[in-house]
Design an enzyme around this catalytic site. Structure first.
Site, PDB file in Angstrom:
ATOM      1  N   PHE A  23     -12.549   2.441  10.273  1.00  0.00           N
ATOM      2  CA  PHE A  23     -13.190   3.424   9.380  1.00  0.00           C
ATOM      3  C   PHE A  23     -12.232   4.564   9.072  1.00  0.00           C
ATOM      4  O   PHE A  23     -11.420   4.951   9.904  1.00  0.00           O
ATOM      5  CB  PHE A  23     -14.454   3.996  10.041  1.00  0.00           C
ATOM      6  CG  PHE A  23     -15.585   3.014  10.023  1.00  0.00           C
ATOM      7  CD1 PHE A  23     -16.494   2.991   8.976  1.00  0.00           C
ATOM      8  CD2 PHE A  23     -15.712   2.085  11.044  1.00  0.00           C
ATOM      9  CE1 PHE A  23     -17.518   2.053   8.950  1.00  0.00           C
ATOM     10  CE2 PHE A  23     -16.731   1.150  11.036  1.00  0.00           C
ATOM     11  CZ  PHE A  23     -17.635   1.131   9.982  1.00  0.00           C
TER      12      PHE A  23
ATOM     13  N   HIS B  88      -3.200   2.081  12.529  1.00  0.00           N
ATOM     14  CA  HIS B  88      -2.711   1.419  11.298  1.00  0.00           C
ATOM     15  C   HIS B  88      -3.188  -0.041  11.362  1.00  0.00           C
ATOM     16  O   HIS B  88      -4.393  -0.287  11.442  1.00  0.00           O
ATOM     17  CB  HIS B  88      -1.197   1.594  11.256  1.00  0.00           C
ATOM     18  CG  HIS B  88      -0.501   1.258   9.970  1.00  0.00           C
ATOM     19  ND1 HIS B  88      -1.157   0.994   8.800  1.00  0.00           N
ATOM     20  CD2 HIS B  88       0.831   1.149   9.673  1.00  0.00           C
ATOM     21  CE1 HIS B  88      -0.271   0.741   7.842  1.00  0.00           C
ATOM     22  NE2 HIS B  88       0.954   0.826   8.341  1.00  0.00           N
TER      23      HIS B  88
ATOM     24  N   ARG C   2       2.198  -8.121   4.564  1.00  0.00           N
ATOM     25  CA  ARG C   2       2.847  -6.846   4.228  1.00  0.00           C
ATOM     26  C   ARG C   2       4.363  -6.957   4.162  1.00  0.00           C
ATOM     27  O   ARG C   2       5.024  -6.101   3.577  1.00  0.00           O
ATOM     28  CB  ARG C   2       2.389  -5.768   5.222  1.00  0.00           C
ATOM     29  CG  ARG C   2       2.870  -4.344   4.947  1.00  0.00           C
ATOM     30  CD  ARG C   2       2.469  -3.798   3.578  1.00  0.00           C
ATOM     31  NE  ARG C   2       1.056  -3.729   3.322  1.00  0.00           N
ATOM     32  CZ  ARG C   2       0.241  -2.718   3.655  1.00  0.00           C
ATOM     33  NH1 ARG C   2       0.723  -1.669   4.267  1.00  0.00           N
ATOM     34  NH2 ARG C   2      -1.053  -2.768   3.347  1.00  0.00           N
TER      35      ARG C   2
ATOM     36  N   HIS D 125       0.818  -1.214   0.000  1.00  0.00           N
ATOM     37  CA  HIS D 125       0.000   0.000   0.000  1.00  0.00           C
ATOM     38  C   HIS D 125       0.845   1.255   0.000  1.00  0.00           C
ATOM     39  O   HIS D 125       0.677   2.147   0.833  1.00  0.00           O
ATOM     40  CB  HIS D 125      -0.985  -0.002   1.187  1.00  0.00           C
ATOM     41  CG  HIS D 125      -2.331   0.526   0.845  1.00  0.00           C
ATOM     42  ND1 HIS D 125      -2.887   1.649   1.398  1.00  0.00           N
ATOM     43  CD2 HIS D 125      -3.238   0.085  -0.057  1.00  0.00           C
ATOM     44  CE1 HIS D 125      -4.084   1.855   0.883  1.00  0.00           C
ATOM     45  NE2 HIS D 125      -4.317   0.920  -0.008  1.00  0.00           N
TER      46      HIS D 125
ATOM     47  N   HIS E 250      -9.646   6.792   6.195  1.00  0.00           N
ATOM     48  CA  HIS E 250      -8.355   6.507   5.575  1.00  0.00           C
ATOM     49  C   HIS E 250      -7.614   7.800   5.283  1.00  0.00           C
ATOM     50  O   HIS E 250      -8.240   8.823   4.998  1.00  0.00           O
ATOM     51  CB  HIS E 250      -8.538   5.711   4.276  1.00  0.00           C
ATOM     52  CG  HIS E 250      -7.296   5.009   3.862  1.00  0.00           C
ATOM     53  ND1 HIS E 250      -6.335   5.603   3.095  1.00  0.00           N
ATOM     54  CD2 HIS E 250      -6.844   3.766   4.155  1.00  0.00           C
ATOM     55  CE1 HIS E 250      -5.344   4.754   2.918  1.00  0.00           C
ATOM     56  NE2 HIS E 250      -5.627   3.627   3.564  1.00  0.00           N
TER      57      HIS E 250
ATOM     58  N   ASP F  42      -9.519  -2.889   7.063  1.00  0.00           N
ATOM     59  CA  ASP F  42      -9.504  -3.632   8.324  1.00  0.00           C
ATOM     60  C   ASP F  42     -10.872  -4.060   8.828  1.00  0.00           C
ATOM     61  O   ASP F  42     -10.982  -5.067   9.534  1.00  0.00           O
ATOM     62  CB  ASP F  42      -8.829  -2.792   9.423  1.00  0.00           C
ATOM     63  CG  ASP F  42      -7.319  -2.843   9.323  1.00  0.00           C
ATOM     64  OD1 ASP F  42      -6.801  -3.835   8.791  1.00  0.00           O
ATOM     65  OD2 ASP F  42      -6.662  -1.884   9.774  1.00  0.00           O
TER      66      ASP F  42
HETATM   67  C1  LIG Z   1      -4.833  -0.880   6.804  1.00  0.00           C
HETATM   68  C2  LIG Z   1      -4.858   0.422   7.476  1.00  0.00           C
HETATM   69  O1  LIG Z   1      -3.931   0.813   8.114  1.00  0.00           O
HETATM   70  S1  LIG Z   1      -6.224   1.384   7.206  1.00  0.00           S
HETATM   71  C3  LIG Z   1      -6.315   2.469   8.601  1.00  0.00           C
HETATM   72  C4  LIG Z   1      -6.676   1.705   9.839  1.00  0.00           C
HETATM   73  N1  LIG Z   1      -6.930   2.638  10.945  1.00  0.00           N
HETATM   74  C5  LIG Z   1      -8.152   2.794  11.473  1.00  0.00           C
HETATM   75  O2  LIG Z   1      -9.142   2.197  11.076  1.00  0.00           O
HETATM   76  C6  LIG Z   1      -8.240   3.731  12.639  1.00  0.00           C
HETATM   77  C7  LIG Z   1      -9.452   4.653  12.536  1.00  0.00           C
HETATM   78  N2  LIG Z   1      -9.247   5.659  11.513  1.00  0.00           N
HETATM   79  C8  LIG Z   1      -8.503   6.754  11.766  1.00  0.00           C
HETATM   80  O3  LIG Z   1      -8.047   7.009  12.881  1.00  0.00           O
HETATM   81  C9  LIG Z   1      -8.233   7.712  10.607  1.00  0.00           C
HETATM   82  O4  LIG Z   1      -9.290   7.660   9.673  1.00  0.00           O
HETATM   83  C10 LIG Z   1      -6.901   7.405   9.889  1.00  0.00           C
HETATM   84  C11 LIG Z   1      -5.747   7.339  10.928  1.00  0.00           C
HETATM   85  C12 LIG Z   1      -6.952   6.091   9.151  1.00  0.00           C
HETATM   86  C13 LIG Z   1      -6.631   8.514   8.901  1.00  0.00           C
HETATM   87  O5  LIG Z   1      -6.408   9.682   9.636  1.00  0.00           O
HETATM   88  P1  LIG Z   1      -6.465  11.112   9.002  1.00  0.00           P
HETATM   89  O6  LIG Z   1      -5.865  11.119   7.657  1.00  0.00           O
HETATM   90  O7  LIG Z   1      -5.887  12.040   9.995  1.00  0.00           O
HETATM   91  O8  LIG Z   1      -8.013  11.306   8.883  1.00  0.00           O
HETATM   92  P2  LIG Z   1      -8.791  12.502   8.260  1.00  0.00           P
HETATM   93  O9  LIG Z   1      -7.903  13.704   8.102  1.00  0.00           O
HETATM   94  O10 LIG Z   1      -9.452  11.988   7.056  1.00  0.00           O
HETATM   95  O11 LIG Z   1      -9.851  12.799   9.402  1.00  0.00           O
HETATM   96  C14 LIG Z   1     -10.797  13.756   9.157  1.00  0.00           C
HETATM   97  C15 LIG Z   1     -11.789  13.851  10.286  1.00  0.00           C
HETATM   98  O12 LIG Z   1     -12.514  12.621  10.381  1.00  0.00           O
HETATM   99  C16 LIG Z   1     -12.413  12.092  11.685  1.00  0.00           C
HETATM  100  N3  LIG Z   1     -12.226  10.668  11.579  1.00  0.00           N
HETATM  101  C17 LIG Z   1     -11.392  10.010  10.734  1.00  0.00           C
HETATM  102  N4  LIG Z   1     -11.487   8.700  10.946  1.00  0.00           N
HETATM  103  C18 LIG Z   1     -12.383   8.532  11.943  1.00  0.00           C
HETATM  104  C19 LIG Z   1     -12.883   7.395  12.593  1.00  0.00           C
HETATM  105  N5  LIG Z   1     -12.457   6.177  12.265  1.00  0.00           N
HETATM  106  N6  LIG Z   1     -13.799   7.553  13.563  1.00  0.00           N
HETATM  107  C20 LIG Z   1     -14.240   8.787  13.904  1.00  0.00           C
HETATM  108  N7  LIG Z   1     -13.789   9.909  13.309  1.00  0.00           N
HETATM  109  C21 LIG Z   1     -12.865   9.771  12.350  1.00  0.00           C
HETATM  110  C22 LIG Z   1     -11.166  12.732  12.276  1.00  0.00           C
HETATM  111  O13 LIG Z   1     -11.235  12.775  13.685  1.00  0.00           O
HETATM  112  C23 LIG Z   1     -11.195  14.080  11.646  1.00  0.00           C
HETATM  113  O14 LIG Z   1     -12.117  14.870  12.355  1.00  0.00           O
HETATM  114  P3  LIG Z   1     -11.729  16.350  12.814  1.00  0.00           P
HETATM  115  O15 LIG Z   1     -11.380  17.071  11.552  1.00  0.00           O
HETATM  116  O16 LIG Z   1     -12.956  16.816  13.498  1.00  0.00           O
HETATM  117  O17 LIG Z   1     -10.555  16.170  13.726  1.00  0.00           O
HETATM  118  O1  LIG Z   2      -2.140   3.406   3.334  1.00  0.00           O
HETATM  119  C1  LIG Z   2      -2.329   3.610   4.540  1.00  0.00           C
HETATM  120  O2  LIG Z   2      -2.135   4.717   5.100  1.00  0.00           O
HETATM  121  C2  LIG Z   2      -2.832   2.541   5.432  1.00  0.00           C
HETATM  122  C3  LIG Z   2      -3.310   1.339   4.685  1.00  0.00           C
HETATM  123  O3  LIG Z   2      -4.428   1.292   4.223  1.00  0.00           O
HETATM  124  C4  LIG Z   2      -2.388   0.230   4.510  1.00  0.00           C
HETATM  125  O4  LIG Z   2      -1.224   0.332   4.894  1.00  0.00           O
HETATM  126  O5  LIG Z   2      -2.813  -0.811   3.957  1.00  0.00           O
END
Ligand SMILES: CC(=O)SCCNC(=O)CCNC(=O)[C@H](O)C(C)(C)COP(=O)(O)OP(=O)(O)OC[C@H]1O[C@@H](n2cnc3c(N)ncnc32)[C@H](O)[C@@H]1OP(=O)(O)O
Ligand SMILES: O=C([O-])CC(=O)C(=O)O
Length: 375
Positions: free
Chosen positions: A258, A221, A336, A186, A260, A311
């Site tokens: 939720f 992550h 990964r 990714h 990204h 996820d």
């Molecule tokens: C395979 C992977 O790694 S995929 C990612 C797995 N991680 C998760 O599922 C953890 C939950 N998700 C998150 O914390 C975030 O969406 C991330 C870390 C993946 C991305 O973070 P960012 O790029 O900073 O998110 P983004 O800028 O789009 O957030 C925008 C707004 O949405 C909110 N938001 C984003 N994701 C979520 C969530 N899962 N639940 C609630 N609110 C959320 C943020 O708090 C932010 O609100 P604000 O502006 O009021 O502070």
């Molecule tokens: O690209 C990202 O930031 C997180 C993700 O979805 C992955 O690593 O699969």
């Protein structure tokens, strides 16, 4: 004295280098590995083929794939000192810490002496990481010292076989295959970037992978799949799930699985793993977890325009295959590691040490204060 609270932008929207390995969020499917669409790979490929594509640069011919599969099968066994170390790690340790220690210990025994060994070491890691986690898990949870050399053709089948002590069903092996493909690569996600930063110092590949495992561990992550499971397993019905999600949103809590950093409307991996989760739910006669998961998806989109990432439906899919929640993120590692190693190769091939600037927001220059005059 002008001093601001440091604010992190998370480098969002900035290019931190180039790669020929992957596109994320581009038009079309949104996710490709070396130009191949994720939908085609998940439908037609086996994980070992994708590993070959990422690590060797092209899809293998049948003869090349056969040779690769048989090479991986021959590399599954653990050296005794790794087993000894794994046996010292307590049962309540976090399995991602076990993965980190296992990868690091292997680096002490099978040290990369020259970059010419990088392909062989990457293959060894792909083959051995499932053995590391299953050996530790079965020893500490079931009190058995398992054989880590299985005759299963696939990495996913090998993992399930070691975990459950019997060969996996065809369906489960297929779902593991799809899952490992979806998680393989990714672009510049946090763990891969951490592997590349480490590689840019010309460090060894085990250090790059060990650092990447530590980075993947966090709930923002890779750790999100187990955090999602911990959340949905508490809910007995879609109605309860809806109430709880609304409460969490009102309290401004993050809902794991939720959102990204790059995708804005959907994560293309979600629809694929969701379909498999639905089939597994039908097989298992589930009437709770899958409907609860679907309701979470509906509510999050309706309330926040937030979508499931890779996820979220992995949580229920893994659960239906009898995989303990604490092993979810280690499976991500087993996949990964292909992307990480391919990025390490790419970084090394066109290397310059990664060293960005920082915007200084600290105090103006100050006069030295002897210790007796400080308050
Ligand atoms: C395979 C992977 O790694 S995929 C990612 C797995 N991680 C998760 O599922 C953890 C939950 N998700 C998150 O914390 C975030 O969406 C991330 C870390 C993946 C991305 O973070 P960012 O790029 O900073 O998110 P983004 O800028 O789009 O957030 C925008 C707004 O949405 C909110 N938001 C984003 N994701 C979520 C969530 N899962 N639940 C609630 N609110 C959320 C943020 O708090 C932010 O609100 P604000 O502006 O009021 O502070
Ligand atoms: O690209 C990202 O930031 C997180 C993700 O979805 C992955 O690593 O699969």
């Amino acid at each position: 004295m002008a001093e601001n609270t440091p604010v992190s932008t998370g480098l969002r929207g900035q290019s931190a280098g180039s790669t020929a390995l992957c596109t994320v969020g581009k038009s079309g499917s949104g996710l490709t590995y070396r130009g191949y669409d994720i939908h085609d790979l998940a439908e037609h490929a086996r994980f070992e083929e994708v590993a070959y594509l990422l690590l060797k640069g092209k899809l293998p011919t049948q003869a090349e794939l056969d040779a690769y599969v048989s090479k991986l099968k021959g590399l599954r066994d653990l050296p005794q000192p790794v087993k000894t170390v794994l046996e010292q790690i307590p049962a309540d340790a976090h399995p991602m810490d076990v993965m980190r220690t296992g990868a690091s210990m292997l680096g002490n025994l099978e040290t990369e002496e020259s970059f010419e060994e990088q392909q062989d070491i990457a293959d060894r890691l792909v083959a051995v990481l499932p053995s590391i986690i299953c050996y530790w898990y079965r020893y500490t949870h079931d009190g058995v010292r398992i054989e880590t050399q299985s005759d299963d053709d696939s990495v996913g089948g090998h993992f399930l076989h070691l975990l459950h002590g019997k060969p996996a069903s065809e369906r489960h092996e297929r779902v593991m295959n799809v899952s490992l493909i979806l998680y393989a690569e990714h672009e510049f996600n946090a763990s891969t970037f951490s592997a590349r930063v480490c590689a840019s110092t010309l460090s060894d590949i085990h250090s790059c992978v060990t650092g990447a495992i530590g980075t993947l561990r966090g709930p923002l992550h890779g750790g999100a799949n187990e955090a999602a499971m911990a959340m949905i397993e508490n809910w007995q019905s879609p109605e309860e799930a809806e109430r709880e999600i609304l409460g969490m949103l009102a309290r401004k809590e993050r809902i794991m699985g939720f959102g990204h950093a790059i995708y804005r409307e959907s994560d293309p991996r979600n629809a694929i793993i969701k379909r498999w989760s639905k089939r597994l739910a039908e097989d298992a006669g589930d009437t709770r977890l899958y409907p609860v998961s679907e309701r979470c998806e509906e509510v999050m989109w309706r309330e926040k325009k937030l979508f499931c990432n890779a996820d979220f439906f992995h949580a229920s899919a893994y659960h239906f295959m009898g995989i303990p929640t604490k092993l979810f993120t280690p499976i991500f590692v087993c996949s990964r590691v292909t992307g990480w190693c391919a990025h390490v190769f790419e970084q090394r091939a066109g290397n310059r040490i990664i060293r960005p600037n920082a915007d200084y927001v600290g105090p103006e220059p100050q006069e030295w204060l002897p210790i007796e005059r400080r308050s």
